[in-house]
Design a protein around this motif. Sequence first.
Motif, PDB file in Angstrom:
ATOM      1  N   ALA A 223       0.877  -1.515   0.024  1.00  0.00           N
ATOM      2  CA  ALA A 223       0.290  -0.090  -0.224  1.00  0.00           C
ATOM      3  C   ALA A 223       0.959   1.334   0.155  1.00  0.00           C
ATOM      4  O   ALA A 223       0.131   1.888  -0.963  1.00  0.00           O
ATOM      5  N   LYS A 224       2.256   1.330   0.429  1.00  0.00           N
ATOM      6  CA  LYS A 224       3.179   2.091   0.688  1.00  0.00           C
ATOM      7  C   LYS A 224       3.680   2.815  -0.681  1.00  0.00           C
ATOM      8  O   LYS A 224       4.379   3.339  -0.849  1.00  0.00           O
ATOM      9  N   LEU A 225       3.199   1.857  -1.701  1.00  0.00           N
ATOM     10  CA  LEU A 225       4.336   1.789  -3.455  1.00  0.00           C
ATOM     11  C   LEU A 225       3.586   2.200  -3.640  1.00  0.00           C
ATOM     12  O   LEU A 225       2.602   1.303  -4.530  1.00  0.00           O
ATOM     13  N   ASN A 226       4.390   3.544  -4.760  1.00  0.00           N
ATOM     14  CA  ASN A 226       3.676   4.185  -5.918  1.00  0.00           C
ATOM     15  C   ASN A 226       4.376   3.956  -6.856  1.00  0.00           C
ATOM     16  O   ASN A 226       5.966   3.998  -6.191  1.00  0.00           O
ATOM     17  N   LEU A 227       3.864   3.866  -8.027  1.00  0.00           N
ATOM     18  CA  LEU A 227       4.704   4.135  -9.214  1.00  0.00           C
ATOM     19  C   LEU A 227       4.652   5.132 -10.138  1.00  0.00           C
ATOM     20  O   LEU A 227       3.273   6.012 -10.600  1.00  0.00           O
ATOM     21  N   ARG A 228       5.547   6.368 -10.737  1.00  0.00           N
ATOM     22  CA  ARG A 228       5.113   7.065 -11.434  1.00  0.00           C
ATOM     23  C   ARG A 228       6.637   6.954 -13.219  1.00  0.00           C
ATOM     24  O   ARG A 228       7.260   6.639 -12.664  1.00  0.00           O
ATOM     25  N   LEU A 229       5.928   7.357 -13.610  1.00  0.00           N
ATOM     26  CA  LEU A 229       6.209   6.992 -15.044  1.00  0.00           C
ATOM     27  C   LEU A 229       7.081   8.333 -14.890  1.00  0.00           C
ATOM     28  O   LEU A 229       6.993   9.934 -14.971  1.00  0.00           O
ATOM     29  N   ILE A 230       8.693   9.097 -15.346  1.00  0.00           N
ATOM     30  CA  ILE A 230       9.817  10.088 -15.517  1.00  0.00           C
ATOM     31  C   ILE A 230      10.328   9.650 -16.508  1.00  0.00           C
ATOM     32  O   ILE A 230      10.339   8.614 -17.686  1.00  0.00           O
ATOM     33  N   CYS A 231      11.459  10.364 -17.379  1.00  0.00           N
ATOM     34  CA  CYS A 231      12.371  10.383 -18.278  1.00  0.00           C
ATOM     35  C   CYS A 231      11.881   9.742 -19.557  1.00  0.00           C
ATOM     36  O   CYS A 231      11.479   9.346 -20.577  1.00  0.00           O
ATOM     37  N   ASP A 232      10.388  10.848 -19.702  1.00  0.00           N
ATOM     38  CA  ASP A 232      10.273  10.321 -21.440  1.00  0.00           C
ATOM     39  C   ASP A 232       9.583   9.655 -20.771  1.00  0.00           C
ATOM     40  O   ASP A 232       9.036   8.506 -22.448  1.00  0.00           O
ATOM     41  N   ASN A 233       9.149   9.005 -20.015  1.00  0.00           N
ATOM     42  CA  ASN A 233       7.706   8.083 -19.937  1.00  0.00           C
ATOM     43  C   ASN A 233       9.056   6.558 -19.864  1.00  0.00           C
ATOM     44  O   ASN A 233       8.302   5.785 -20.440  1.00  0.00           O
ATOM     45  N   ARG A 234       9.800   6.765 -20.539  1.00  0.00           N
ATOM     46  CA  ARG A 234      10.412   5.350 -20.473  1.00  0.00           C
ATOM     47  C   ARG A 234      11.214   4.663 -19.051  1.00  0.00           C
ATOM     48  O   ARG A 234      11.890   3.553 -18.855  1.00  0.00           O
ATOM     49  N   VAL A 235      11.071   5.421 -17.796  1.00  0.00           N
ATOM     50  CA  VAL A 235      11.769   5.324 -16.989  1.00  0.00           C
ATOM     51  C   VAL A 235      10.709   4.838 -15.574  1.00  0.00           C
ATOM     52  O   VAL A 235       9.296   6.032 -15.476  1.00  0.00           O
ATOM     53  N   VAL A 236      10.468   4.269 -14.834  1.00  0.00           N
ATOM     54  CA  VAL A 236       9.536   4.166 -13.536  1.00  0.00           C
ATOM     55  C   VAL A 236      10.299   4.342 -12.300  1.00  0.00           C
ATOM     56  O   VAL A 236      10.292   3.955 -12.307  1.00  0.00           O
ATOM     57  N   GLN A 237       9.256   5.284 -12.004  1.00  0.00           N
ATOM     58  CA  GLN A 237      10.027   5.006 -10.456  1.00  0.00           C
ATOM     59  C   GLN A 237       8.902   4.839  -9.398  1.00  0.00           C
ATOM     60  O   GLN A 237       8.231   5.040  -9.356  1.00  0.00           O
ATOM     61  N   LEU A 238      10.222   3.751  -8.267  1.00  0.00           N
ATOM     62  CA  LEU A 238       9.379   3.068  -7.328  1.00  0.00           C
ATOM     63  C   LEU A 238       9.319   4.410  -6.700  1.00  0.00           C
ATOM     64  O   LEU A 238      10.556   3.884  -5.222  1.00  0.00           O
ATOM     65  N   ILE A 239       8.245   4.626  -5.975  1.00  0.00           N
ATOM     66  CA  ILE A 239       7.789   5.174  -4.652  1.00  0.00           C
ATOM     67  C   ILE A 239       7.754   4.213  -3.852  1.00  0.00           C
ATOM     68  O   ILE A 239       6.819   4.338  -3.753  1.00  0.00           O
ATOM     69  N   TYR A 240       8.434   5.062  -2.758  1.00  0.00           N
ATOM     70  CA  TYR A 240       8.159   3.933  -1.261  1.00  0.00           C
ATOM     71  C   TYR A 240       8.330   4.838  -0.346  1.00  0.00           C
ATOM     72  O   TYR A 240       9.136   5.385   0.450  1.00  0.00           O
ATOM     73  N   SER A 241       6.329   4.558   0.987  1.00  0.00           N
ATOM     74  CA  SER A 241       6.746   6.089   2.075  1.00  0.00           C
ATOM     75  C   SER A 241       7.278   7.137   1.822  1.00  0.00           C
ATOM     76  O   SER A 241       7.135   7.726   0.472  1.00  0.00           O
ATOM     77  N   ASN A 242       7.640   8.139   2.845  1.00  0.00           N
ATOM     78  CA  ASN A 242       7.398   9.843   3.001  1.00  0.00           C
ATOM     79  C   ASN A 242       8.342  10.162   2.375  1.00  0.00           C
ATOM     80  O   ASN A 242       8.933  10.448   1.526  1.00  0.00           O
ATOM     81  N   ASP A 243       9.831   8.576   2.479  1.00  0.00           N
ATOM     82  CA  ASP A 243      11.141   8.615   2.550  1.00  0.00           C
ATOM     83  C   ASP A 243      11.501   8.403   0.903  1.00  0.00           C
ATOM     84  O   ASP A 243      12.640   9.356   0.453  1.00  0.00           O
ATOM     85  N   MET A 244      10.610   8.363  -0.107  1.00  0.00           N
ATOM     86  CA  MET A 244      10.777   7.895  -1.655  1.00  0.00           C
ATOM     87  C   MET A 244      11.661   6.394  -1.550  1.00  0.00           C
ATOM     88  O   MET A 244      11.636   6.194  -2.321  1.00  0.00           O
ATOM     89  N   ARG A 245      12.554   5.696  -0.228  1.00  0.00           N
ATOM     90  CA  ARG A 245      13.183   5.206  -0.263  1.00  0.00           C
ATOM     91  C   ARG A 245      12.985   3.403  -0.530  1.00  0.00           C
ATOM     92  O   ARG A 245      12.724   3.045   0.479  1.00  0.00           O
ATOM     93  N   LEU A 246      12.789   2.880  -1.358  1.00  0.00           N
ATOM     94  CA  LEU A 246      12.266   1.492  -1.574  1.00  0.00           C
ATOM     95  C   LEU A 246      13.540  -0.015  -0.644  1.00  0.00           C
ATOM     96  O   LEU A 246      12.430  -0.687   0.497  1.00  0.00           O
ATOM     97  N   ILE A 247      14.870   0.526  -0.213  1.00  0.00           N
ATOM     98  CA  ILE A 247      15.329  -0.120   0.529  1.00  0.00           C
ATOM     99  C   ILE A 247      16.410   0.823   1.487  1.00  0.00           C
ATOM    100  O   ILE A 247      16.479   1.763   0.554  1.00  0.00           O
ATOM    101  N   LYS A 248      15.493   0.044   2.323  1.00  0.00           N
ATOM    102  CA  LYS A 248      16.241   0.490   3.622  1.00  0.00           C
ATOM    103  C   LYS A 248      16.681  -0.623   5.032  1.00  0.00           C
ATOM    104  O   LYS A 248      15.781  -1.152   5.253  1.00  0.00           O
TER     105      LYS A 248
END
Length: 258
Positions: A208-233
Motif C-alpha cells: 500500500a505504500k508503494l507508488n509508481l511514477r513514469l519519468i524521463c520521457d516515460n521510459r523509466v518508472v520511479q518506485l516511490i516508497y513511503s515518505n522518504d521515497m526509498r524502496l530499500i532501507k
Amino acid sequence: MPTVYKVRVDSEKVGSLVGLNDAPVVADPIGLGIKVALPVNEWIIPDFDNKFTALLTAPETGEPFERGAASLEASCFRVDPASQTGEAAATLASFRWPLQTPEVYPFPFSAPVEFDRPVPAVRLWEEAERFEKLSAEDTALVRALADHLVTAFKSGDPDRIYEMLRYKLDDYCLAYEIEPQAIRASAVEQFRMITSQDNASVRDLEPAKLNLRLICDNRVVQLIYSNDMRLIKVSGDRYTYTQMVYAAKVDGQWKVVR
C-alpha cells in the motif's frame, strides 16, 4: 577522462526533489535540509530536450511549519576536470527559492538544459520501452520486481543483490568509463558489509505504500516508497543504508536500471 555533469542542491526547511527530466537525483522529500552534488551523466537522454526539474514541498519533519524560513539553491553544471573538489566549469541551469511570489507548495520548476559536451553513451535510452501509461500487467510486474529486490537484500547474499542491480551498475560504468569488473568487486563488498553488520534488518515492503511514477520521457518508472521515497532501507549497528529504485522494460523484461 569523461566529461562529468552534476546537480548540486543546498537547502533548508523545504522538501525538494531535484534532477533531470523529473528524476529526483537529489531527493530530500521530508525537508531535513541537504547540501550535496551528485553526478548525472547516466540520466542525460541523448537527442532529447532534457529538462532541469525540481519539485518543492512543505517540510514533513514534525516541526511547526514556518513560512518564509525555506531556502534552496540548485544548479546543473559541468565539472571542471582540473578542480580537485569538483567545482563547476560551466553552469547550465539554476534555480533559487524563494521567488518573488507567494510561498505555495507544491511548487514545480522546469527549465531547458543543453549539455555542451558529449558524454559516454549508456544502454538504457536505446533499450528502454516507452509507455503512454502502465498496463495492469506491467504494474503488477514492477511491483513483483520491487518485492524480489527487497527479498534479495533480506537474503544477505551480496552476489544475488548485485545480479538484480547489474544493469544499473553496468550503465553507471559506461556513463563514467569505469571498468565493470572493478565496480563489481566493490559493489559486492559493499552489499556484504551492509547486510552483514550486527543487528541488520531490511524494511519490509508494504504494498500500500508503494507508488509508481513514469519519468524521463516515460521510459523509466520511479518506485516511490513511503515518505522518504526509498524502496530499500537496511538498518544496523554501524549505519543505515537507503536506496531509491528505478525500473524500465528492456527486451520485454522489467529490470532495475537506476
